[in-house]
Design a protein around this motif. Structure first.
Motif, PDB file in Angstrom:
ATOM      1  N   GLN A 545       0.920  -0.945  -0.118  1.00 12.94           N
ATOM      2  CA  GLN A 545      -0.016   0.019   0.146  1.00 12.94           C
ATOM      3  C   GLN A 545       0.813   1.137   0.017  1.00 12.94           C
ATOM      4  OE1 GLN A 545      -2.704   0.117   3.305  1.00 12.94           O
ATOM      5  NE2 GLN A 545      -4.390   1.219   2.243  1.00 12.94           N
ATOM      6  N   GLU A 546       1.810   1.249   0.839  1.00 10.79           N
ATOM      7  CA  GLU A 546       2.760   2.570   0.914  1.00 10.79           C
ATOM      8  C   GLU A 546       3.617   2.636  -0.378  1.00 10.79           C
ATOM      9  OE1 GLU A 546       4.877   5.730   2.289  1.00 10.79           O
ATOM     10  OE2 GLU A 546       3.047   4.799   2.883  1.00 10.79           O
ATOM     11  N   ALA A 547       4.254   1.459  -1.127  1.00 12.04           N
ATOM     12  CA  ALA A 547       4.763   1.467  -2.216  1.00 12.04           C
ATOM     13  C   ALA A 547       3.795   2.056  -3.293  1.00 12.04           C
ATOM     14  CB  ALA A 547       5.432   0.114  -2.719  1.00 12.04           C
ATOM     15  N   LEU A 548       2.568   1.710  -3.444  1.00 14.03           N
ATOM     16  CA  LEU A 548       1.867   2.343  -4.496  1.00 14.03           C
ATOM     17  C   LEU A 548       1.323   3.713  -4.186  1.00 14.03           C
ATOM     18  CD1 LEU A 548      -0.732  -1.006  -4.800  1.00 14.03           C
ATOM     19  CD2 LEU A 548       1.265  -0.126  -6.416  1.00 14.03           C
ATOM     20  N   THR A 549       1.202   3.945  -3.015  1.00 12.67           N
ATOM     21  CA  THR A 549       0.909   5.254  -2.443  1.00 12.67           C
ATOM     22  C   THR A 549       2.187   6.545  -2.913  1.00 12.67           C
ATOM     23  OG1 THR A 549      -0.509   4.592  -0.880  1.00 12.67           O
ATOM     24  CG2 THR A 549       0.524   6.752  -0.662  1.00 12.67           C
ATOM     25  N   ASN A 550       3.213   5.900  -2.910  1.00 12.95           N
ATOM     26  CA  ASN A 550       4.452   6.882  -3.319  1.00 12.95           C
ATOM     27  C   ASN A 550       4.226   6.811  -4.783  1.00 12.95           C
ATOM     28  OD1 ASN A 550       5.657   6.887  -0.603  1.00 12.95           O
ATOM     29  ND2 ASN A 550       6.694   5.119  -0.923  1.00 12.95           N
ATOM     30  N   VAL A 551       3.963   5.919  -5.255  1.00 16.40           N
ATOM     31  CA  VAL A 551       3.705   5.929  -6.901  1.00 16.40           C
ATOM     32  C   VAL A 551       2.675   6.941  -7.438  1.00 16.40           C
ATOM     33  CG1 VAL A 551       2.974   4.747  -9.025  1.00 16.40           C
ATOM     34  CG2 VAL A 551       4.534   3.562  -7.553  1.00 16.40           C
ATOM     35  N   LEU A 552       1.643   6.918  -6.657  1.00 13.91           N
ATOM     36  CA  LEU A 552       0.651   7.817  -6.833  1.00 13.91           C
ATOM     37  C   LEU A 552       0.948   9.400  -6.362  1.00 13.91           C
ATOM     38  CD1 LEU A 552      -2.489   8.504  -7.418  1.00 13.91           C
ATOM     39  CD2 LEU A 552      -2.956   8.070  -4.892  1.00 13.91           C
ATOM     40  N   LYS A 553       1.878   9.410  -5.300  1.00 11.14           N
ATOM     41  CA  LYS A 553       2.228  10.996  -4.593  1.00 11.14           C
ATOM     42  C   LYS A 553       3.443  11.449  -5.607  1.00 11.14           C
ATOM     43  CE  LYS A 553       2.618  11.044  -0.469  1.00 11.14           C
ATOM     44  NZ  LYS A 553       2.810  10.958   1.124  1.00 11.14           N
ATOM     45  N   HIS A 554       4.369  10.532  -5.999  1.00 10.98           N
ATOM     46  CA  HIS A 554       5.738  11.172  -6.332  1.00 10.98           C
ATOM     47  C   HIS A 554       5.931  10.694  -7.800  1.00 10.98           C
ATOM     48  CE1 HIS A 554       6.184  12.427  -2.339  1.00 10.98           C
ATOM     49  NE2 HIS A 554       6.101  11.012  -1.673  1.00 10.98           N
ATOM     50  N   SER A 555       5.464   9.742  -8.387  1.00  7.98           N
ATOM     51  CA  SER A 555       6.195   9.139  -9.609  1.00  7.98           C
ATOM     52  C   SER A 555       5.623   9.851 -10.765  1.00  7.98           C
ATOM     53  CB  SER A 555       5.765   7.771  -9.720  1.00  7.98           C
ATOM     54  OG  SER A 555       4.473   7.679 -10.052  1.00  7.98           O
ATOM     55  N   ALA A 556       4.483  10.427 -10.693  1.00  7.48           N
ATOM     56  CA  ALA A 556       3.978  11.232 -12.145  1.00  7.48           C
ATOM     57  C   ALA A 556       4.110  10.095 -13.292  1.00  7.48           C
ATOM     58  CB  ALA A 556       4.951  12.185 -12.381  1.00  7.48           C
ATOM     59  N   GLY A 557       3.973   8.954 -12.798  1.00 13.19           N
ATOM     60  CA  GLY A 557       4.009   7.817 -14.151  1.00 13.19           C
ATOM     61  C   GLY A 557       2.449   7.625 -14.431  1.00 13.19           C
ATOM     62  N   ARG A 558       2.506   6.665 -15.512  1.00  9.50           N
ATOM     63  CA  ARG A 558       1.227   6.127 -16.122  1.00  9.50           C
ATOM     64  C   ARG A 558       0.991   4.758 -16.090  1.00  9.50           C
ATOM     65  NH1 ARG A 558      -0.081  10.426 -15.051  1.00  9.50           N
ATOM     66  NH2 ARG A 558      -0.687  12.265 -16.383  1.00  9.50           N
ATOM     67  N   ARG A 559       1.895   4.374 -15.565  1.00 14.91           N
ATOM     68  CA  ARG A 559       1.860   2.598 -15.400  1.00 14.91           C
ATOM     69  C   ARG A 559       2.660   1.940 -14.159  1.00 14.91           C
ATOM     70  NH1 ARG A 559       2.652  -1.933 -20.131  1.00 14.91           N
ATOM     71  NH2 ARG A 559       2.698  -3.906 -18.648  1.00 14.91           N
ATOM     72  N   VAL A 560       2.051   1.118 -13.523  1.00  7.45           N
ATOM     73  CA  VAL A 560       2.577   0.537 -12.362  1.00  7.45           C
ATOM     74  C   VAL A 560       2.226  -1.056 -12.491  1.00  7.45           C
ATOM     75  CG1 VAL A 560       0.573   1.020 -10.831  1.00  7.45           C
ATOM     76  CG2 VAL A 560       2.977   0.420  -9.860  1.00  7.45           C
ATOM     77  N   ASP A 561       3.298  -1.787 -12.311  1.00  8.54           N
ATOM     78  CA  ASP A 561       3.126  -3.203 -12.407  1.00  8.54           C
ATOM     79  C   ASP A 561       3.593  -3.793 -11.142  1.00  8.54           C
ATOM     80  OD1 ASP A 561       2.829  -3.680 -15.326  1.00  8.54           O
ATOM     81  OD2 ASP A 561       4.656  -2.915 -15.506  1.00  8.54           O
ATOM     82  N   VAL A 562       2.479  -4.560 -10.787  1.00  9.16           N
ATOM     83  CA  VAL A 562       2.668  -5.266  -9.223  1.00  9.16           C
ATOM     84  C   VAL A 562       2.677  -6.779  -9.296  1.00  9.16           C
ATOM     85  CG1 VAL A 562       1.696  -5.447  -6.832  1.00  9.16           C
ATOM     86  CG2 VAL A 562       1.423  -3.407  -8.200  1.00  9.16           C
ATOM     87  N   ALA A 563       3.700  -7.212  -8.932  1.00  9.64           N
ATOM     88  CA  ALA A 563       3.933  -8.959  -8.813  1.00  9.64           C
ATOM     89  C   ALA A 563       3.947  -9.482  -7.480  1.00  9.64           C
ATOM     90  CB  ALA A 563       5.126  -9.009  -9.525  1.00  9.64           C
ATOM     91  N   VAL A 564       3.173 -10.310  -7.106  1.00  2.00           N
ATOM     92  CA  VAL A 564       3.258 -11.025  -5.754  1.00  2.00           C
ATOM     93  C   VAL A 564       3.335 -12.488  -6.235  1.00  2.00           C
ATOM     94  CG1 VAL A 564       2.293 -11.434  -3.598  1.00  2.00           C
ATOM     95  CG2 VAL A 564       1.905  -9.183  -4.674  1.00  2.00           C
ATOM     96  N   THR A 565       4.513 -12.946  -5.924  1.00  3.44           N
ATOM     97  CA  THR A 565       4.593 -14.200  -6.263  1.00  3.44           C
ATOM     98  C   THR A 565       5.620 -14.991  -5.272  1.00  3.44           C
ATOM     99  OG1 THR A 565       6.816 -13.801  -7.362  1.00  3.44           O
ATOM    100  CG2 THR A 565       5.125 -13.760  -8.820  1.00  3.44           C
ATOM    101  N   ARG A 566       5.163 -16.457  -5.115  1.00  4.31           N
ATOM    102  CA  ARG A 566       5.734 -17.155  -4.315  1.00  4.31           C
ATOM    103  C   ARG A 566       6.545 -18.271  -4.827  1.00  4.31           C
ATOM    104  NH1 ARG A 566       2.204 -21.717  -0.782  1.00  4.31           N
ATOM    105  NH2 ARG A 566       3.884 -22.379   0.565  1.00  4.31           N
ATOM    106  N   ALA A 567       7.785 -18.300  -4.380  1.00  3.10           N
ATOM    107  CA  ALA A 567       8.478 -19.626  -4.818  1.00  3.10           C
ATOM    108  C   ALA A 567       8.600 -20.582  -3.689  1.00  3.10           C
ATOM    109  CB  ALA A 567       9.998 -19.080  -4.957  1.00  3.10           C
TER     110      ALA A 567
END
Length: 630
Positions: A545-567
């Motif tokens: 949540q904090e990582a995505l909030t930082n993207v929203l607040k500071h990145s000024a980007g248009r795309r974000v990829d989130v991966a949650v994988t278990r080895a």
């Protein structure tokens, strides 16, 4: 001429006086016994003693002429100075016809000899030529009966092989009833042989004991010196019972060794006395060692002709050194009330007296060949044993007092420890409360804070286009985030499926990012069976949540990829955006609350956090090891 050892620490003055009285009583009883024995003897026949010098070591019969009347005990050094060889002694007496048997006691002869009565041999030493049998301290007793003893004139012929330098001659000869002579022989045997052997045996045992004690307690150097001193005294005192000069070929070499041992003993005696008083005198110790080394070297380099004079000189040096040590120790004991020498003072006084007596015997001022220093070693060894016993008793008392003091100190320490533990427990509770508050603040910042930031951004972007249902949806999302905190940190203590908790967060953040023009794409794999404790699940969700909030607040980007994988043994979270990026070097110094929160949660999870950023791409990767149960 033997001398004796010394001893350690504090025996009470009353006990020392008692011990001195007991020693005096023993001597008095010995004198009474000797006097009683002498009074009990019947009058013995009068002996006529003559001596003649032989012509060679190998002669088997005495000369016919040249006989000289002598008085026993006899040393021929004054009559025939420097003569080494054979001297014949002829003792004659008239035996009454009515006496059937008599006892004959020869106190000693020096150095070796053969005895015959009326032409019949009755005794012969093993070696009558060099190396001579050392029979100088061996009394001899015979029961004389017919046919050896005859009525009328009887002749006892004694062949003595000796060296003038060592008081060669014949000792007293006693003739009387068998019972009286046997009793006197028993006394002589005890005095000349048995007590000497007992003293040497005790010296050997004591030296072994104190050597072992020193090996166990190296700092007690006095014990080591006493052990060395006892060994040297044992070797020196062996002269009293040795019957052969083996391994030497002559008695001159034997006497050189014996005097060398006396010198070395005197040096060790000096050092022992100093160590026992807990003192060091390097110059005096070095001087004593130098003198002893010079004496030993001189004795072995002196020829046979000069050995007599050199031996006498160095024997006096060694004997006077021992007497000086005893005297100095007595003075030290008198002057210092707390001196450990006070316990040895009576025994050193006895050693000084016997040492002075033996020096006078050695110099022939006293006409005797009985030496007492070997026997006086009993007193010194006894004093050493009593001192050790006193130290042991004192140590036991200290241990008993120490146990009492230790119990009191342990009780005091326990009370202090209980107070400290109570204080520490209170501090831990306060720290726990503060930690919970910090965690709650962090969760509110990462969760509700992020949702509020997203909601505010949406309102700022298009406030006039938001309808009531959309505002209601925002409030519901905030409520759901608050429920997430409650569910993760509330009363539920069991593991929760991480995928179930991730789904609502994924839905809300995707809507929030989409509403702000950011395309959010998720990749989730192998989470169906992953169950984690609530605290870990909440930290992982807040990390995302904090990582995505930082993207929203500071990145000024248009795309974000989130991966949650278990080895197999690892859970990996990755957030990558195409924003403006930032300089990673030195980021820790300029980090805001969001980046610090991410690092804190990574440490709490025991995970590895990797951060890569450049213009057009920023990626956060969290790798958390999984326990087998997960």
């Amino acid at each position: 001429m033997p001398y004796q050892e010394s001893l350690p620490q504090a025996v009470r003055p009353g006990f020392a006086a008692w011990l001195a009285a007991q020693i005096g009583t023993c001597f008095f009883l010995l004198l009474l016994l000797a006097a009683g024995t002498a009074l009990a003897q019947q009058p013995s026949p009068e002996l006529h003693v003559e001596a003649v010098r032989g012509s060679g070591w190998d002669e088997t019969a005495p000369p016919v002429t040249g006989w000289t009347p002598v008085t026993l005990p006899d040393s021929w050094a004054a009559r025939w100075p420097g003569f080494d060889g054979v001297v014949w002694y002829r003792l004659t007496w008239d035996q009454p016809a009515q006496v059937a048997e008599m006892g004959l006691l020869l106190h000693y002869l020096n150095m070796a000899g053969a005895v015959s009565l009326n032409g019949s041999p009755i005794s012969r030493d093993e070696s009558l030529v060099e190396p001579l049998t050392r029979a100088w301290n061996s009394p001899r007793y015979w029961l004389l009966a017919p046919p050896l003893l005859q009525a009328g004139r009887n002749t006892l012929l004694v062949r003595v092989s000796g060296l003038s330098a060592y008081q060669a001659g014949l000792g007293p000869v006693s003739l009387g009833t068998p019972a009286a002579m046997q009793a006197e022989y028993g006394q002589e045997r005890v005095l000349r042989r048995d007590l000497q052997m007992l003293g040497l045996a005790v010296s050997a045992a004591v030296s072994a004991f104190f050597a072992a004690l020193w090996l166990l307690r190296r700092r007690e150097t006095a014990y080591g010196w006493f052990a060395l001193m006892s060994v040297l005294w044992l070797l020196f005192g062996y002269n009293q019972i040795a019957t052969s000069p083996w391994p030497f070929a002559s008695n001159h070499s034997w006497q050189a060794l014996n005097t060398s041992l006396l010198l070395l003993f005197s040096v060790s005696y000096v050092v022992f006395a100093l160590r026992f008083c807990e003192r060091r005198m390097p110059r005096l110790e070095g001087f004593a060692l130098l003198v002893a080394a010079a004496g030993v070297l001189d004795l072995w380099l002196a020829g046979a002709a000069n050995l007599v004079t050199h031996r006498a000189l160095w024997t006096l040096v060694g004997g006077l050194t021992i007497i000086a040590v005893n005297s100095a120790s007595l003075v030290h004991a008198v002057r210092h009330r707390n001196s450990p020498m006070r316990s040895l003072a009576p025994f050193m006084a006895l050693s000084a007296v016997t040492g002075a007596h033996d020096l006078l015997v050695f110099t022939q001022v006293i006409d005797s060949n009985i030496y007492y220093t070997t026997m006086s070693s009993y007193g010194l060894l006894l004093g050493m044993a009593l001192t050790q016993a006193a130290r042991f008793v004192q140590s036991l008392k200290r241990i008993e007092n120490f146990n009492t003091e230790l119990i009191e100190e342990v009780n005091a320490a326990k009370a202090e420890l209980a107070a400290t533990l109570a204080q520490q427990h209170a501090l831990e509770l306060a720290h726990a409360r503060i930690g919970e508050r910090v965690n709650l603040a962090s969760d509110l910042h990462d969760g509700l804070g992020g949702m509020l930031v997203g909601s505010i951004a949406t309102l700022e972007r298009k406030p006039e286009n938001l309808s009531a249902p959309e505002l209601l949806a925002m409030l519901k999302r905030l409520r759901d985030d608050l429920r997430l905190i409650i569910d993760a940190t509330g009363r539920h203590d069991g593991a929760r499926a991480f995928g179930e908790l991730l789904a609502p967060l994924r839905h809300r953040t995707s809507q929030l990012l989409d509403a702000n023009g950011i395309d959010c794409r998720w990749q989730v794999s192998n989470l169906e069976t992953l169950e984690l404790p609530p605290s870990q699940s909440l930290d992982l969700l807040r990390f995302l949540q904090e990582a995505l909030t930082n993207v929203l607040k500071h990145s000024a980007g248009r795309r974000v990829d989130v991966a949650v994988t278990r080895a197999e043994t690892e859970l990996q979270l990755s957030v990558r955006d195409d924003g403006c990026g930032f300089v990673v070097d030195g980021a820790d110094k300029r980090a805001g609350a969001g980046l610090r929160s991410l690092r804190t949660r990574a440490r709490r999870l025991g995970a590895e956090l990797q951060l890569h950023s450049r213009p057009g791409e920023t990626q956060l990767v969290l790798r958390m090891p999984l326990a087998p149960a997960a």
